[in-house]
Design a protein around this motif. Structure first.
Motif, PDB file in Angstrom:
ATOM      1  N   GLN A 158       0.820  -1.212   0.000  1.00  0.00           N
ATOM      2  CA  GLN A 158       0.000   0.000   0.000  1.00  0.00           C
ATOM      3  C   GLN A 158       0.858   1.268   0.000  1.00  0.00           C
ATOM      4  N   MET A 159       1.972   1.234   0.716  1.00  0.00           N
ATOM      5  CA  MET A 159       2.870   2.399   0.724  1.00  0.00           C
ATOM      6  C   MET A 159       3.453   2.635  -0.669  1.00  0.00           C
ATOM      7  N   SER A 160       3.710   1.537  -1.383  1.00  0.00           N
ATOM      8  CA  SER A 160       4.261   1.650  -2.737  1.00  0.00           C
ATOM      9  C   SER A 160       3.201   2.100  -3.730  1.00  0.00           C
ATOM     10  N   ARG A 161       2.060   1.432  -3.739  1.00  0.00           N
ATOM     11  CA  ARG A 161       1.039   1.681  -4.751  1.00  0.00           C
ATOM     12  C   ARG A 161       0.191   2.908  -4.452  1.00  0.00           C
ATOM     13  N   ASN A 162      -0.196   3.082  -3.188  1.00  0.00           N
ATOM     14  CA  ASN A 162      -1.112   4.172  -2.846  1.00  0.00           C
ATOM     15  C   ASN A 162      -0.393   5.487  -2.551  1.00  0.00           C
ATOM     16  N   GLU A 163       0.772   5.387  -1.918  1.00  0.00           N
ATOM     17  CA  GLU A 163       1.507   6.602  -1.545  1.00  0.00           C
ATOM     18  C   GLU A 163       2.610   6.941  -2.539  1.00  0.00           C
ATOM     19  N   GLY A 164       2.901   5.999  -3.460  1.00  0.00           N
ATOM     20  CA  GLY A 164       3.917   6.250  -4.476  1.00  0.00           C
ATOM     21  C   GLY A 164       5.335   6.276  -3.943  1.00  0.00           C
ATOM     22  N   LEU A 165       5.568   5.639  -2.811  1.00  0.00           N
ATOM     23  CA  LEU A 165       6.910   5.636  -2.224  1.00  0.00           C
ATOM     24  C   LEU A 165       7.801   4.606  -2.904  1.00  0.00           C
ATOM     25  N   LYS A 166       9.077   4.932  -3.029  1.00  0.00           N
ATOM     26  CA  LYS A 166      10.046   4.012  -3.595  1.00  0.00           C
ATOM     27  C   LYS A 166      10.501   3.030  -2.514  1.00  0.00           C
ATOM     28  N   PRO A 167      11.036   1.865  -2.931  1.00  0.00           N
ATOM     29  CA  PRO A 167      11.476   0.876  -1.939  1.00  0.00           C
ATOM     30  C   PRO A 167      12.414   1.442  -0.882  1.00  0.00           C
ATOM     31  N   ALA A 168      13.346   2.304  -1.298  1.00  0.00           N
ATOM     32  CA  ALA A 168      14.288   2.880  -0.327  1.00  0.00           C
ATOM     33  C   ALA A 168      13.563   3.753   0.696  1.00  0.00           C
ATOM     34  N   GLU A 169      12.542   4.478   0.252  1.00  0.00           N
ATOM     35  CA  GLU A 169      11.772   5.336   1.153  1.00  0.00           C
ATOM     36  C   GLU A 169      10.948   4.501   2.134  1.00  0.00           C
ATOM     37  N   ILE A 170      10.361   3.425   1.616  1.00  0.00           N
ATOM     38  CA  ILE A 170       9.586   2.523   2.483  1.00  0.00           C
ATOM     39  C   ILE A 170      10.512   1.881   3.508  1.00  0.00           C
ATOM     40  N   ALA A 171      11.681   1.444   3.041  1.00  0.00           N
ATOM     41  CA  ALA A 171      12.650   0.802   3.931  1.00  0.00           C
ATOM     42  C   ALA A 171      13.049   1.733   5.068  1.00  0.00           C
ATOM     43  N   GLU A 172      13.270   2.997   4.742  1.00  0.00           N
ATOM     44  CA  GLU A 172      13.663   3.965   5.762  1.00  0.00           C
ATOM     45  C   GLU A 172      12.546   4.184   6.781  1.00  0.00           C
ATOM     46  N   LYS A 173      11.317   4.306   6.295  1.00  0.00           N
ATOM     47  CA  LYS A 173      10.183   4.544   7.184  1.00  0.00           C
ATOM     48  C   LYS A 173       9.912   3.364   8.113  1.00  0.00           C
ATOM     49  N   LEU A 174      10.119   2.137   7.590  1.00  0.00           N
ATOM     50  CA  LEU A 174       9.796   0.938   8.367  1.00  0.00           C
ATOM     51  C   LEU A 174      11.024   0.290   9.009  1.00  0.00           C
ATOM     52  N   ASN A 175      12.188   0.943   8.819  1.00  0.00           N
ATOM     53  CA  ASN A 175      13.427   0.415   9.383  1.00  0.00           C
ATOM     54  C   ASN A 175      13.724  -0.990   8.856  1.00  0.00           C
ATOM     55  N   LEU A 176      13.610  -1.131   7.536  1.00  0.00           N
ATOM     56  CA  LEU A 176      13.880  -2.405   6.871  1.00  0.00           C
ATOM     57  C   LEU A 176      14.943  -2.174   5.804  1.00  0.00           C
ATOM     58  N   SER A 177      15.487  -3.259   5.266  1.00  0.00           N
ATOM     59  CA  SER A 177      16.459  -3.111   4.177  1.00  0.00           C
ATOM     60  C   SER A 177      15.714  -2.913   2.856  1.00  0.00           C
ATOM     61  N   PRO A 178      16.261  -2.102   1.954  1.00  0.00           N
ATOM     62  CA  PRO A 178      15.622  -1.892   0.655  1.00  0.00           C
ATOM     63  C   PRO A 178      15.405  -3.191  -0.124  1.00  0.00           C
ATOM     64  N   SER A 179      16.362  -4.119  -0.029  1.00  0.00           N
ATOM     65  CA  SER A 179      16.220  -5.391  -0.756  1.00  0.00           C
ATOM     66  C   SER A 179      15.040  -6.194  -0.207  1.00  0.00           C
ATOM     67  N   TYR A 180      14.840  -6.135   1.122  1.00  0.00           N
ATOM     68  CA  TYR A 180      13.688  -6.833   1.711  1.00  0.00           C
ATOM     69  C   TYR A 180      12.384  -6.235   1.192  1.00  0.00           C
ATOM     70  N   VAL A 181      12.329  -4.921   1.110  1.00  0.00           N
ATOM     71  CA  VAL A 181      11.129  -4.243   0.616  1.00  0.00           C
ATOM     72  C   VAL A 181      10.863  -4.618  -0.834  1.00  0.00           C
TER      73      VAL A 181
END
Length: 199
Positions: free
Chosen positions: A145-168
């Motif tokens: 939902q963060m990717s599709r609805n908010e238009g966030l890139k994997p790196a941005e999602i990773a930063e917000k959720l404290n995850l690695s970009p590759s995991y995202v």
């Protein structure tokens, strides 16, 4: 499939796609599809088949996107993938016709109407996608939902959720596969071209 000769794009685009950039993937899709369509149609001789083949080819490209920057001739590879998907589609159609012909012999003359493929409207597709998303595990659903609805890139999602970009990125791929499998189980396949062209 010699139509690829007129298609060119920046190598940086491939690097962005390899990093999970959906916008870059959409750009590649829009650049290449006009050349793919006539080539695929020559093989499958069907508008519906052409769209299905291109959809499957680009799903394969997305799943193997990490290889794109390393390819010496990415367009050759892309057209080879599409050609392979075209012949796979033809084989599936031959098998499907064999089964359908056997079933049709057991039906009255108008019985084929009952098994004619139903055209899925965009509204119906959206409803099915929503149902599929609701069935995703909580974290996978959130990332999607963060990717599709908010238009966030994997790196941005990773930063917000404290995850690695590759995991995202991997989670997004799995989410898309789950949604597609849900639609297939419902007898419908999400038109990837519509999904990409909406971006």
């Amino acid at each position: 499939m010699s139509e690829y000769t007129s298609v060119t794009f920046d190598k940086d685009l491939l690097v962005q796609i390899a990093g999970g950039d959906e916008t870059a993937f959409s750009i590649l899709f829009k650049q290449v599809v006009p050349s793919l369509q006539p080539a695929v149609f020559k093989i499958v001789q069907s508008e519906e088949g052409m769209q299905e083949v291109i959809q499957e080819a680009f799903i394969r490209v997305w799943l193997h996107r990490d290889q794109l920057p390393e390819l010496e001739k990415p367009l050759h590879w892309l057209f080879r993938v599409t050609a392979n998907e075209s012949y796979t589609w033809l084989r599936k159609q031959a098998i499907r016709r064999k089964h359908t012909d056997g079933y049709a012999q057991q039906l009255p003359d108008d019985g084929l109407l009952a098994v004619a493929p139903e055209i899925l409207s965009l509204k119906e597709t959206s409803k099915l996608v929503h149902q599929a998303v609701e069935q995703l595990p909580p974290q996978r659903k959130l990332i999607y939902q963060m990717s599709r609805n908010e238009g966030l890139k994997p790196a941005e999602i990773a930063e917000k959720l404290n995850l690695s970009p590759s995991y995202v990125r991997n989670t997004l791929v799995v989410a898309l596969q789950s949604i597609r499998e849900y639609l297939e189980a419902a007898g419908k396949v999400l038109p990837l071209m519509l999904w990409l062209l909406k971006k």
